[in-house]
Write a protein that holds these residues in place. Structure first.
Motif, PDB file in Angstrom:
ATOM      1  N   VAL A 321     -19.527 -32.839 -63.305  1.00 53.43           N
ATOM      2  CA  VAL A 321     -19.079 -31.812 -64.763  1.00 53.43           C
ATOM      3  C   VAL A 321     -17.696 -30.822 -64.111  1.00 53.43           C
ATOM      4  O   VAL A 321     -16.949 -30.757 -65.618  1.00 53.43           O
ATOM      5  CB  VAL A 321     -20.019 -31.145 -64.865  1.00 53.43           C
ATOM      6  N   ASP A 322     -16.871 -31.355 -62.299  1.00 55.96           N
ATOM      7  CA  ASP A 322     -15.786 -30.840 -62.818  1.00 55.96           C
ATOM      8  C   ASP A 322     -14.524 -31.867 -63.307  1.00 55.96           C
ATOM      9  O   ASP A 322     -13.165 -31.440 -63.588  1.00 55.96           O
ATOM     10  CB  ASP A 322     -16.138 -30.821 -61.216  1.00 55.96           C
ATOM     11  N   THR A 325     -14.602 -31.915 -69.989  1.00 58.05           N
ATOM     12  CA  THR A 325     -14.621 -30.445 -71.025  1.00 58.05           C
ATOM     13  C   THR A 325     -16.097 -30.596 -70.729  1.00 58.05           C
ATOM     14  O   THR A 325     -16.785 -31.321 -70.708  1.00 58.05           O
ATOM     15  CB  THR A 325     -13.831 -31.064 -71.449  1.00 58.05           C
ATOM     16  N   ARG A 326     -15.821 -29.291 -71.494  1.00 62.00           N
ATOM     17  CA  ARG A 326     -18.049 -28.615 -71.253  1.00 62.00           C
ATOM     18  C   ARG A 326     -18.350 -29.483 -73.049  1.00 62.00           C
ATOM     19  O   ARG A 326     -19.607 -30.335 -72.496  1.00 62.00           O
ATOM     20  CB  ARG A 326     -17.490 -27.397 -72.209  1.00 62.00           C
ATOM     21  N   VAL A 329     -19.521 -32.485 -71.206  1.00 64.15           N
ATOM     22  CA  VAL A 329     -20.484 -32.265 -70.730  1.00 64.15           C
ATOM     23  C   VAL A 329     -22.282 -33.009 -71.486  1.00 64.15           C
ATOM     24  O   VAL A 329     -23.171 -33.688 -71.398  1.00 64.15           O
ATOM     25  CB  VAL A 329     -20.495 -31.708 -69.887  1.00 64.15           C
ATOM     26  N   GLU A 330     -21.497 -31.899 -72.811  1.00 65.51           N
ATOM     27  CA  GLU A 330     -22.917 -31.597 -74.078  1.00 65.51           C
ATOM     28  C   GLU A 330     -23.323 -33.264 -74.584  1.00 65.51           C
ATOM     29  O   GLU A 330     -24.218 -33.021 -74.562  1.00 65.51           O
ATOM     30  CB  GLU A 330     -22.719 -30.807 -74.640  1.00 65.51           C
ATOM     31  N   SER A 353     -30.083 -23.854 -67.359  1.00 64.61           N
ATOM     32  CA  SER A 353     -28.688 -23.248 -67.246  1.00 64.61           C
ATOM     33  C   SER A 353     -29.451 -21.855 -66.237  1.00 64.61           C
ATOM     34  O   SER A 353     -27.691 -21.402 -66.187  1.00 64.61           O
ATOM     35  CB  SER A 353     -28.110 -23.379 -68.191  1.00 64.61           C
ATOM     36  N   THR A 376     -27.080 -30.022 -64.254  1.00 65.32           N
ATOM     37  CA  THR A 376     -25.750 -30.636 -65.100  1.00 65.32           C
ATOM     38  C   THR A 376     -24.673 -29.433 -63.202  1.00 65.32           C
ATOM     39  O   THR A 376     -25.169 -28.241 -63.658  1.00 65.32           O
ATOM     40  CB  THR A 376     -25.226 -29.468 -66.212  1.00 65.32           C
ATOM     41  N   GLU A 383     -20.902 -26.212 -58.214  1.00 66.01           N
ATOM     42  CA  GLU A 383     -21.375 -25.032 -59.879  1.00 66.01           C
ATOM     43  C   GLU A 383     -22.638 -25.755 -59.957  1.00 66.01           C
ATOM     44  O   GLU A 383     -23.212 -27.186 -60.024  1.00 66.01           O
ATOM     45  CB  GLU A 383     -20.449 -25.914 -61.039  1.00 66.01           C
TER      46      GLU A 383
END
Length: 600
Positions: A321-322, A325-326, A329-330, A353, A376, A383
């Motif tokens: 996920v690094d 972008t968010r 991932v979504e 989460s 995630t 993370e």
């Protein structure tokens, strides 16, 4: 997962600690419970509930307590008498035995699942009593989480969830096996390297180097063989791994729960190795690793299908996920949710989460096979790695102690999955003890050979997770030293059984199958590679009963015949077969033992 349970233990922040003042017409507490209106009405309602507990949509509750299993509800444990204390200790021993060394106590909850909650003082006293109980039975306690419940009174009331862990006296540790699946380059080996070594990756694959077994794997960065890695947790729930220069023996000594990861190959050309890992090593769970930047690609769907066909409970980890972008991932999470909700899967995805989510996911996942937790995380930045560790720490074993006891009473049966020659030790076999108990010095027979014979042998020493072990119990994986036994007499797929057992050896067997995919038609004379447990061999279709041929999605009973050597099989065993793009699953319905049928 029940919506009300998720509301209770979800990551929502609607748990108010005040006296329940209402603003904007919404309930003040986090459970959708209406505020107090009149005490008379309230008393009547409570009386009705206690007489005949029928949870309505606005009552916070858990499912009623089960007599069996490792979950115990306790309303409060304040200053018990000596007699009551002894009774509680016996009860705790029973719950620990049911969970094979682990139990979860819900404090502030009635037996019918009603969440009553305790005041701060009562909770402190109850946890102190629980601590004394755990000390008496030789266990450790860890508070998983505390939550405030329905605030009818001025005093905030809480419930607590506590994990109690004790290594049974007759075994080293609680062992769970997790098969790691996913497309090539999704970050499987790197994630395992980070979890087991305790160091983050440098973004170029440094963490995975210790997992590779062959030079070509290091050069290409692709896993082609099956490797095993261990992650331990001590009785307080702290991670015990290779960090601080620990050896495998030290991890085994200080861990009371062990997660054994079976690292499988992601590349399509190593699919037979991946299937062998899933069928022969009997994993408790499967972890499907998906790269956040590529999403569902390559063998991801195929691996998901294999785990579901073999009924292995699966959870998903979205890695890297690094790099994204968010929004990316979504998008990957949504894509996975769509696939999991399809009619073929019928899974309930649950995105984790927070620590609360991880605790809930672990418990729901073990109770209901349809729940699929989704994590995630990043192996480079670290993370959300802690959430995955919390999940592994809490996840309970699937089989209870009763099933384990029944298997241990049966005759010894050890499946041979790997064969090695070790200098100064001799021949060593690796595999899983399917039933019974195996000790050093036991006399067993191994087979079948090409002619269907069995050879006698003696078990030398036993090792589990690279440390010595004197007794092996049903369901445990280990390596056995056989001394100077001739290695050429052994092959993968053989079994080592007790001499009293009369094993059924067969060239031919019948199986009820479903053809998952086939380009043309499936008919008599067709050859496929058959996987049944640790057996992997080419077989010919001798007959398709009731039909001339089979097409994609059709069911039938088929007679198979092995082409190289007879095998030891059991009725009811899961069968998985493939040939090119052809794939099918089913179970063995009938064996034609060698005595009934002699090959020409």
């Amino acid at each position: 997962m029940d919506a009300r349970v998720s509301e209770l233990f979800g990551s929502g922040n609607g748990h108010s600690s005040g006296s329940g003042g209402v603003s904007s017409g919404k309930p003040a507490n986090g459970y959708g419970v209406a505020p107090k209106k009149s005490s008379a009405k309230n008393k009547k309602a409570k009386a009705r509930l206690s007489r005949n507990f029928k949870p309505s949509n606005n009552t916070p509750y858990l499912p009623p307590e089960a007599e069996e299993g490792n979950i115990e509800y306790k309303l409060k444990l304040v200053n018990p008498t000596q007699y009551r204390f002894e009774h509680l200790a016996t009860q705790m021993k029973w719950r620990l035995q049911e969970g094979r060394g682990e139990a979860v106590y819900q404090i502030g909850v009635e037996d019918n699942g009603m969440l009553v909650g305790l005041s701060e003082e009562e909770m402190r006293a109850s946890l102190k009593t629980l601590h004394r109980l755990a000390e008496k039975v030789g266990a450790d306690i860890t508070i998983l989480r505390e939550r405030e419940v329905d605030c009818d009174s001025d005093v905030p009331r809480k419930i607590a969830e506590v994990l109690i862990r004790k290594v049974p006296d007759d075994q080293q540790f609680l062992d769970l096996r997790v098969a790691v699946l996913g497309n090539v380059d999704s970050g499987k080996s790197t994630l395992l390297g980070v979890l087991t070594q305790g160091e983050l990756d440098n973004g170029r694959g440094r963490a995975r180097l210790n997992l590779f077994r062959h030079l070509h794997e290091i050069q290409t960065g692709r896993t082609s063989s099956i490797s095993f890695e261990i992650l331990g947790f001590n009785s307080k729930g702290e991670v015990v791994n290779y960090s601080e220069s620990r050896t495998a023996e030290e991890i085994c000594e200080s861990a009371s729960k062990m997660i054994t990861f079976i690292d499988l190959a992601g590349h399509h050309k190593y699919l037979k190795t991946t299937i062998f890992g899933l069928t022969s090593y009997c994993p408790d769970f499967a972890m499907l690793v998906v790269s956040a930047n590529t999403g569902i690609a390559g063998t991801t769907r195929e691996h998901l299908g294999l785990a579901m066909a073999l009924k292995v409970p699966i959870f998903i980890v979205i890695s890297k996920v690094d790099l994204c972008t968010r929004a990316t991932v979504e998008r990957t999470v949504r894509q996975l949710e769509r696939v999991l909700k399809q009619p073929g899967c019928n899974k309930v995805p649950m995105v984790v989460s927070s620590t609360d989510d991880a605790v809930t996911a672990a418990q729901q996942f073990a109770q209901s096979p349809s729940i699929t937790p989704i994590f995630t995380l990043s192996s480079v930045s670290g993370e959300s790695l802690d959430l995955l560790k919390v999940f592994f720490n809490i996840i309970p074993p699937l089989s209870n102690s009763k099933e384990q006891e029944e298997l241990m009473q049966q005759l010894t049966e050890f499946q041979v999955d790997e064969i090695y020659t070790v200098p100064e030790v001799g021949t060593v076999v690796g595999g899983t003890l399917y039933s019974g108990i195996c000790r050093e010095g036991d006399h067993l027979v191994v087979g079948p050979t090409d002619s269907g014979q069995f050879h006698q042998l003696t078990v030398g020493s036993i090792q589990r997770n690279r440390s010595a072990c004197r007794v092996l119990r049903a369901g445990q994986a280990a390596t056995l030293a056989l001394g100077n036994f001739d290695r050429s007499l052994l092959r993968k797929g053989m079994v080592m059984v007790s001499p009293e057992m009369d094993p059924t050896i067969c060239w031919m067997f019948e199986a009820e199958i479903v053809l998952l995919f086939h380009a043309k038609t499936f008919h008599k004379g067709f050859q496929v590679t058959v996987h049944i447990g640790n057996v992997r061999q080419t077989a010919t279709v001798e007959a398709v009963y009731g039909k001339e041929e089979l097409r994609t999605g059709e069911k039938a009973v088929v007679l198979f015949k092995f082409i190289k050597h007879p095998e030891y099989l059991k009725v009811g065993a899961k069968i998985l077969f493939r040939e090119g793009v052809t794939k099918g699953i089913g179970h063995v319905t009938k064996l034609l033992p060698i005595v009934e049928y002699q090959p020409s």
